[in-house]
Design a protein around this motif. Sequence first.
Motif, PDB file in Angstrom:
ATOM      1  N   VAL A  24       0.838  -1.199   0.000  1.00  0.00           N
ATOM      2  CA  VAL A  24       0.000   0.000   0.000  1.00  0.00           C
ATOM      3  C   VAL A  24       0.874   1.252   0.000  1.00  0.00           C
ATOM      4  O   VAL A  24       0.589   2.223  -0.706  1.00  0.00           O
ATOM      5  N   ASP A  25       1.962   1.226   0.742  1.00  0.00           N
ATOM      6  CA  ASP A  25       2.882   2.365   0.763  1.00  0.00           C
ATOM      7  C   ASP A  25       3.559   2.555  -0.591  1.00  0.00           C
ATOM      8  O   ASP A  25       3.730   3.695  -1.040  1.00  0.00           O
ATOM      9  N   ILE A  26       3.930   1.475  -1.241  1.00  0.00           N
ATOM     10  CA  ILE A  26       4.536   1.570  -2.570  1.00  0.00           C
ATOM     11  C   ILE A  26       3.556   2.226  -3.538  1.00  0.00           C
ATOM     12  O   ILE A  26       3.922   3.121  -4.303  1.00  0.00           O
ATOM     13  N   GLN A  27       2.303   1.794  -3.504  1.00  0.00           N
ATOM     14  CA  GLN A  27       1.289   2.359  -4.398  1.00  0.00           C
ATOM     15  C   GLN A  27       0.964   3.798  -4.033  1.00  0.00           C
ATOM     16  O   GLN A  27       0.769   4.639  -4.915  1.00  0.00           O
ATOM     17  N   THR A  28       0.908   4.111  -2.747  1.00  0.00           N
ATOM     18  CA  THR A  28       0.637   5.485  -2.314  1.00  0.00           C
ATOM     19  C   THR A  28       1.722   6.419  -2.828  1.00  0.00           C
ATOM     20  O   THR A  28       1.427   7.513  -3.335  1.00  0.00           O
ATOM     21  N   ALA A  29       2.969   6.011  -2.692  1.00  0.00           N
ATOM     22  CA  ALA A  29       4.076   6.827  -3.194  1.00  0.00           C
ATOM     23  C   ALA A  29       3.949   7.033  -4.695  1.00  0.00           C
ATOM     24  O   ALA A  29       4.104   8.156  -5.194  1.00  0.00           O
ATOM     25  N   PHE A  48       8.159 -10.015  -0.267  1.00  0.00           N
ATOM     26  CA  PHE A  48       6.832  -9.488  -0.593  1.00  0.00           C
ATOM     27  C   PHE A  48       6.960  -8.102  -1.219  1.00  0.00           C
ATOM     28  O   PHE A  48       6.319  -7.807  -2.236  1.00  0.00           O
ATOM     29  N   LEU A  49       7.780  -7.247  -0.611  1.00  0.00           N
ATOM     30  CA  LEU A  49       7.959  -5.887  -1.130  1.00  0.00           C
ATOM     31  C   LEU A  49       8.516  -5.907  -2.540  1.00  0.00           C
ATOM     32  O   LEU A  49       8.037  -5.181  -3.419  1.00  0.00           O
ATOM     33  N   LEU A  50       9.513  -6.744  -2.787  1.00  0.00           N
ATOM     34  CA  LEU A  50      10.088  -6.850  -4.133  1.00  0.00           C
ATOM     35  C   LEU A  50       9.040  -7.316  -5.143  1.00  0.00           C
ATOM     36  O   LEU A  50       8.971  -6.791  -6.253  1.00  0.00           O
ATOM     37  N   SER A  51       8.230  -8.279  -4.746  1.00  0.00           N
ATOM     38  CA  SER A  51       7.219  -8.799  -5.670  1.00  0.00           C
ATOM     39  C   SER A  51       6.103  -7.799  -5.944  1.00  0.00           C
ATOM     40  O   SER A  51       5.323  -7.973  -6.882  1.00  0.00           O
ATOM     41  N   HIS A  52       6.035  -6.741  -5.137  1.00  0.00           N
ATOM     42  CA  HIS A  52       5.022  -5.699  -5.329  1.00  0.00           C
ATOM     43  C   HIS A  52       5.616  -4.376  -5.802  1.00  0.00           C
ATOM     44  O   HIS A  52       5.003  -3.322  -5.663  1.00  0.00           O
ATOM     45  N   GLY A  53       6.825  -4.446  -6.352  1.00  0.00           N
ATOM     46  CA  GLY A  53       7.367  -3.280  -7.034  1.00  0.00           C
ATOM     47  C   GLY A  53       8.355  -2.427  -6.271  1.00  0.00           C
ATOM     48  O   GLY A  53       8.734  -1.357  -6.762  1.00  0.00           O
TER      49      GLY A  53
END
Length: 70
Positions: A24-29, A48-53
Motif C-alpha cells: 500500500v505504501d509503494i502504491q501510495t508513493a 513481498f515488497l520486491l514482488s510488489h514493485g
Amino acid sequence: MVDLCLSELGVPAAQCVYVGDSDVDIQTAANAGLPCLSVSWGFRSREFLLSHGASAIADTPQALFALLEK
C-alpha cells in the motif's frame, strides 16, 4: 493525504520521499509521484515488497539513512 501533507508543510514533492513497509505504501508513493523507500523490518517481508514493485529496500535504520543521503 500525501498532497495535503506536502501542502500543509510547504514542501515540494521533488524534495520528498515516501518511506513505508507495505505494498500500500509503494502504491501510495507512486500515486503521489514520490519515490518510495521500503523497509523490511515492518509489516511485510523483503520478498513481498520486491514482488510488489519495491525498488529500494532498507533492512536496517542505518541502511535507510544511507538511502536517504543519496
